[in-house]
Motif scaffolding. Structure first.
Motif, PDB file in Angstrom:
ATOM      1  N   PRO A  14      52.654  43.472  23.020  1.00 23.42           N
ATOM      2  CA  PRO A  14      53.121  44.258  21.913  1.00 23.42           C
ATOM      3  C   PRO A  14      53.128  45.724  22.200  1.00 23.42           C
ATOM      4  CG  PRO A  14      51.091  43.497  20.925  1.00 23.42           C
ATOM      5  CD  PRO A  14      51.088  42.824  22.416  1.00 23.42           C
ATOM      6  N   MET A  15      54.285  46.345  22.124  1.00 17.96           N
ATOM      7  CA  MET A  15      54.438  47.703  22.580  1.00 17.96           C
ATOM      8  C   MET A  15      55.187  48.601  21.588  1.00 17.96           C
ATOM      9  SD  MET A  15      55.836  47.057  26.190  1.00 17.96           S
ATOM     10  CE  MET A  15      55.124  45.892  27.455  1.00 17.96           C
ATOM     11  N   PHE A  16      54.674  49.797  21.304  1.00 15.93           N
ATOM     12  CA  PHE A  16      55.091  50.728  20.561  1.00 15.93           C
ATOM     13  C   PHE A  16      54.822  52.145  21.385  1.00 15.93           C
ATOM     14  CE2 PHE A  16      54.327  53.542  16.616  1.00 15.93           C
ATOM     15  CZ  PHE A  16      55.976  53.652  16.513  1.00 15.93           C
ATOM     16  N   ASN A  17      56.012  52.688  21.487  1.00 13.73           N
ATOM     17  CA  ASN A  17      55.829  53.826  22.423  1.00 13.73           C
ATOM     18  C   ASN A  17      55.069  54.072  23.364  1.00 13.73           C
ATOM     19  OD1 ASN A  17      57.847  54.862  20.651  1.00 13.73           O
ATOM     20  ND2 ASN A  17      56.549  55.845  19.368  1.00 13.73           N
ATOM     21  N   GLU A  18      55.075  53.167  24.261  1.00 16.18           N
ATOM     22  CA  GLU A  18      54.080  53.156  25.444  1.00 16.18           C
ATOM     23  C   GLU A  18      54.596  53.397  26.593  1.00 16.18           C
ATOM     24  OE1 GLU A  18      50.992  52.802  24.996  1.00 16.18           O
ATOM     25  OE2 GLU A  18      50.720  51.398  23.362  1.00 16.18           O
ATOM     26  N   GLU A  19      55.801  54.417  26.698  1.00 14.27           N
ATOM     27  CA  GLU A  19      56.351  54.864  27.989  1.00 14.27           C
ATOM     28  C   GLU A  19      55.181  55.375  29.124  1.00 14.27           C
ATOM     29  OE1 GLU A  19      58.776  57.893  27.100  1.00 14.27           O
ATOM     30  OE2 GLU A  19      57.478  59.283  26.535  1.00 14.27           O
ATOM     31  N   ASP A  20      54.194  55.820  28.622  1.00  8.16           N
ATOM     32  CA  ASP A  20      53.256  56.283  29.640  1.00  8.16           C
ATOM     33  C   ASP A  20      52.652  55.395  30.391  1.00  8.16           C
ATOM     34  OD1 ASP A  20      53.772  58.902  28.946  1.00  8.16           O
ATOM     35  OD2 ASP A  20      52.523  58.990  27.237  1.00  8.16           O
ATOM     36  N   VAL A  21      52.275  54.219  29.376  1.00 10.86           N
ATOM     37  CA  VAL A  21      51.288  53.350  30.358  1.00 10.86           C
ATOM     38  C   VAL A  21      52.129  52.281  30.974  1.00 10.86           C
ATOM     39  CG1 VAL A  21      50.921  51.690  28.531  1.00 10.86           C
ATOM     40  CG2 VAL A  21      49.112  52.521  29.757  1.00 10.86           C
ATOM     41  N   LEU A  22      53.505  52.057  30.684  1.00 12.04           N
ATOM     42  CA  LEU A  22      54.295  51.078  31.142  1.00 12.04           C
ATOM     43  C   LEU A  22      54.193  50.664  32.698  1.00 12.04           C
ATOM     44  CD1 LEU A  22      57.128  50.039  28.922  1.00 12.04           C
ATOM     45  CD2 LEU A  22      54.989  49.066  29.135  1.00 12.04           C
ATOM     46  N   PRO A  23      54.496  51.697  33.209  1.00 16.00           N
ATOM     47  CA  PRO A  23      54.249  51.512  35.005  1.00 16.00           C
ATOM     48  C   PRO A  23      53.216  50.934  35.627  1.00 16.00           C
ATOM     49  CG  PRO A  23      55.507  53.650  34.355  1.00 16.00           C
ATOM     50  CD  PRO A  23      54.883  53.177  33.194  1.00 16.00           C
ATOM     51  N   ILE A  24      52.062  51.656  34.865  1.00 10.79           N
ATOM     52  CA  ILE A  24      50.599  51.279  35.449  1.00 10.79           C
ATOM     53  C   ILE A  24      50.379  49.658  34.935  1.00 10.79           C
ATOM     54  CG2 ILE A  24      48.340  51.711  35.315  1.00 10.79           C
ATOM     55  CD1 ILE A  24      48.982  54.244  33.781  1.00 10.79           C
ATOM     56  N   LEU A  25      50.844  49.254  33.650  1.00  4.64           N
ATOM     57  CA  LEU A  25      50.788  48.023  33.339  1.00  4.64           C
ATOM     58  C   LEU A  25      51.363  46.945  34.234  1.00  4.64           C
ATOM     59  CD1 LEU A  25      49.899  46.102  30.782  1.00  4.64           C
ATOM     60  CD2 LEU A  25      52.360  46.387  29.954  1.00  4.64           C
ATOM     61  N   PHE A  26      52.747  47.008  34.495  1.00  5.05           N
ATOM     62  CA  PHE A  26      53.270  46.194  35.166  1.00  5.05           C
ATOM     63  C   PHE A  26      52.768  46.167  36.621  1.00  5.05           C
ATOM     64  CE2 PHE A  26      56.784  46.717  32.088  1.00  5.05           C
ATOM     65  CZ  PHE A  26      56.471  45.635  31.500  1.00  5.05           C
ATOM     66  N   THR A  27      52.343  47.288  37.411  1.00  5.58           N
ATOM     67  CA  THR A  27      51.912  47.005  38.670  1.00  5.58           C
ATOM     68  C   THR A  27      50.626  46.355  38.442  1.00  5.58           C
ATOM     69  OG1 THR A  27      52.350  49.571  38.522  1.00  5.58           O
ATOM     70  CG2 THR A  27      51.432  48.689  40.672  1.00  5.58           C
ATOM     71  N   ARG A  28      49.748  46.707  37.704  1.00  4.69           N
ATOM     72  CA  ARG A  28      48.361  46.155  37.302  1.00  4.69           C
ATOM     73  C   ARG A  28      48.297  44.656  37.176  1.00  4.69           C
ATOM     74  NH1 ARG A  28      43.405  48.013  34.701  1.00  4.69           N
ATOM     75  NH2 ARG A  28      41.937  46.651  35.456  1.00  4.69           N
ATOM     76  N   LEU A  29      49.164  44.130  36.264  1.00  2.00           N
ATOM     77  CA  LEU A  29      49.568  42.701  36.294  1.00  2.00           C
ATOM     78  C   LEU A  29      50.082  41.950  37.404  1.00  2.00           C
ATOM     79  CD1 LEU A  29      50.618  42.436  32.277  1.00  2.00           C
ATOM     80  CD2 LEU A  29      48.633  41.842  33.332  1.00  2.00           C
ATOM     81  N   GLY A  30      51.348  42.627  37.878  1.00  2.00           N
ATOM     82  CA  GLY A  30      51.652  42.034  39.154  1.00  2.00           C
ATOM     83  C   GLY A  30      50.809  41.726  40.045  1.00  2.00           C
ATOM     84  N   LYS A  31      49.889  42.611  40.473  1.00  2.00           N
ATOM     85  CA  LYS A  31      48.870  42.495  41.542  1.00  2.00           C
ATOM     86  C   LYS A  31      47.797  41.497  41.191  1.00  2.00           C
ATOM     87  CE  LYS A  31      48.015  46.831  43.361  1.00  2.00           C
ATOM     88  NZ  LYS A  31      47.239  48.163  42.745  1.00  2.00           N
ATOM     89  N   PHE A  32      47.671  41.438  39.951  1.00  2.00           N
ATOM     90  CA  PHE A  32      46.630  40.548  39.481  1.00  2.00           C
ATOM     91  C   PHE A  32      47.130  39.013  39.604  1.00  2.00           C
ATOM     92  CE2 PHE A  32      45.454  37.706  35.763  1.00  2.00           C
ATOM     93  CZ  PHE A  32      44.142  37.514  36.234  1.00  2.00           C
TER      94      PHE A  32
END
Ligand code: UDP
Ligand code: MG
Length: 318
Positions: free
Chosen positions: A11-29
């Motif tokens: 779930p995401m509510f106004n998470e623009e700051d964290v989205l790039p980090i999130l997808f890189t981290r999950l992708g790597k994982f």
């Protein structure tokens, strides 16, 4: 296409700051783990660039799927929409701010393959929380587990792995008052937990004020216990008994000693005390009545504005 092994619901509510980090981290994982997966992102009415970033992410990798809500419906409802849309053999709710360490998923998977249907992440200590939040959390779990029949694991968040059959049953619960931790516990099945340390938010701000947390706690308690209503009744009975005893004493005293005028203080105390008690009891009843009214309106839980990589969930409006 065959359903993936894992559905990660974010779930995401106004998470623009964290989205790039999130997808890189999950992708790597996921590259390391080698499981098939989908990431279902629920944009809960964000007003920042979250929606735009999600379109870009989906275009780059179609395992990232998106549900856009027509407005903010709150995290619990966003999570519900994600569960409704998920197709994985196991589903993991996940916070966008990376406070749920992806590495723990490996342990979740091991436990799941051992045969557990639910593997809960439980916070070892709340070092990253303020003292007030720690204190209120401890007491909240104490109260709710005292008052309600279901056992909600202390300090378990929404971060957990659930087998498909747990998700299927949870999706059948369409109540408006959605205290997801409670609903997950209510469904049952074989549960176990894994302790972990919860890191700080990777970027951005928390979306939960103390006021919102307080209301969330009320949702939890009213949704899973009617003990407060019983207590209200007992307070009323106790007050009535005291009133009868005190009234009889006054009656006897008046018969014995005649009428005396002074008594302003005792009358005021009695009026204020009983008036206060009545308001408290009415307030408790009101908390339940309001929720009952909400349930009775039969509105859908959420309205989807658009989706990416998923069908529009008209069928899930049960
Ligand atoms: N969230 C949401 N809708 C809301 C509030 C929060 O979808 O109305 C999401 C938020 O984007 C995040 C998760 O719920 O992914 C947890 O929120 P947050 O980190 O702000 O809560 P905290 O960790 O401080 O309790
Ligand atoms: Mg957080």
């Amino acid at each position: 296409m065959a359903p993936p092994t894992l559905s990660i619901v974010v779930p995401m509510f106004n998470e623009e700051d964290v989205l790039p980090i999130l997808f890189t981290r999950l992708g790597k994982f996921f590259d390391q783990v080698g499981e098939t997966f989908e990431i279902i992102c629920i944009n809960d009415g964000s007003t920042d660039r979250t929606a735009k970033l999600l379109v870009e992410a989906h275009n780059k990798d179609d395992r990232i799927k998106v549900i856009n809500f027509s407005r903010n419906f709150g995290k619990e409802v966003a999570l519900t929409a994600g569960l409704d849309a998920s197709s994985g053999d196991a589903v993991i709710p996940f916070d966008a701010d990376l406070q749920d360490p992806p590495e723990l998923i490996i342990t979740f998977l091991e436990k799941w393959r051992e045969g557990y249907d639910v593997v809960c992440g439980v916070r070892r200590q709340r070092g990253t929380d303020t003292a007030i939040k720690r204190w209120s959390a401890t007491n909240f779990y104490r109260v709710i587990n005292r008052l309600s029949g279901v056992r909600i694991p202390t300090n378990a968040g929404d971060f957990r792995l659930m087998d498909r059959r747990v998700v299927r049953e949870t999706c059948r619960l369409r109540e408006k008052n959605r205290f997801m931790k409670g609903l997950f516990a209510w469904v049952g099945f074989r549960q176990t937990s894994v302790p972990y340390d919860r890191p700080e938010r990777a970027a951005g701000q928390t979306k939960f004020s103390y006021w919102r947390l307080w209301n969330f706690a009320l949702d939890g308690i009213t949704g899973f216990s009617s003990v407060p209503l019983h207590i209200a009744g007992y307070i009323g009975m106790l007050t009535a008994v005291i009133a009868v005893i005190y009234g009889s004493l006054l009656f006897i005293r008046t018969l014995a000693y005649g009428v005396d005028v002074p008594g302003y203080a005792s009358i005021m105390v009695a009026v204020l005390l009983i008036g206060g008690l009545q308001l408290i009891v009415l307030g408790v009843i009101g908390e339940y009545l309001g929720r009952l009214y909400e349930e009775s309106r039969k509105r859908p839980l959420y309205i989807v504005e658009s989706t990416l990589g998923l069908p529009h969930p008209e069928d899930t409006y049960r």
